[in-house]
Scaffold this active site. Sequence first.
Site, PDB file in Angstrom:
ATOM      1  N   CYS A   1       2.976  -4.836   6.823  1.00  0.00           N
ATOM      2  CA  CYS A   1       2.671  -4.618   5.408  1.00  0.00           C
ATOM      3  C   CYS A   1       3.894  -4.097   4.655  1.00  0.00           C
ATOM      4  CB  CYS A   1       1.512  -3.628   5.264  1.00  0.00           C
ATOM      5  SG  CYS A   1      -0.092  -4.303   5.731  1.00  0.00           S
TER       6      CYS A   1
ATOM      7  N   HIS B   1       0.829  -1.214   0.000  1.00  0.00           N
ATOM      8  CA  HIS B   1       0.000   0.000   0.000  1.00  0.00           C
ATOM      9  C   HIS B   1       0.858   1.258   0.000  1.00  0.00           C
ATOM     10  CE1 HIS B   1       0.796   0.830   4.298  1.00  0.00           C
ATOM     11  NE2 HIS B   1       0.641  -0.479   4.512  1.00  0.00           N
TER      12      HIS B   1
END
Length: 291
Positions: free
Chosen positions: A150, A134
């Site tokens: 992440c 992301h």
Amino acid sequence: MNKLRVFSFLSVAIMMAMVIGFTLPYQTDAAAVSYKIEINKTSNKLYLYKNGKVMKVYPVATGANTAKIPTGSKVIPKSATPEGTFPIVVKTVNPQWKNVPGTVNGKPNPDNPLGVRWHGLKVNGDGGNIYGIHGTSNPSSIGKHASAGCIRMQNKDVVELFNIVPLNTAVWIHSGKSDGKWKGNPNVGANSSANYSASYPGKKYFTKGANNKYVYQLGVMLQRTGYGKHYRVGPSNVFTEADRLNVQEFQLAQGWRGTKLGQDADGYPGPETWNRLVKQSGILKVNTSNN
């Protein structure tokens, strides 16, 4: 007579050349293009492969815990980025993070920790809403071990990646050396469109709290048709109020107000809702689309 035969032969040859020249290259190119991703946790680099060759390299941030994790392990230390090969199963524009909205006044929220794009990875069977690639609201963290697990990218880079790779792209994550060769699991991401159903599975699969693959397909179809705004990150296998609200908005957009059988705008998909979503989303073409 011979001139007629030559003319006929030339006519057929020209027609074949036109077909080959204008049709086959498009079909061949579409079938040949294959994208894969490698993420090296040691160097904090993301390698984008096109047809087996490195197309581009991006700096990223990965988990604060850099301990090596056995491939396929379900025990992932807190703040660690999982290792192994995982498919991208969710793609979201301006994702919402917890109570932080993805947009403010119709524009990307600069304070959103997830940035402007989300590529959800299917890790240990989840629906792509825990670990992902992301953007970020903290660009200074890129290149460091700073995330909660992440993979962060600069917003401009994650938009570029989002526009290139399709759903089901395989992502190989490791902490070893990179040599320009993708060494992930070749079976991950292959032929996943077979998991999607063109036929309506039945209303029993879409009750509150229902947990099954059809709920996930429903969410993907809603996102691809532009009706996924109620998801915080992306769809999952569990039918939630976010699913119901997204379905209801899609149904209302069809002009349904509950006046005809099968056309209730109640947020629960029936056969007609399902059939329209399959058709409008092109879900069965997910492997050849760049979304």
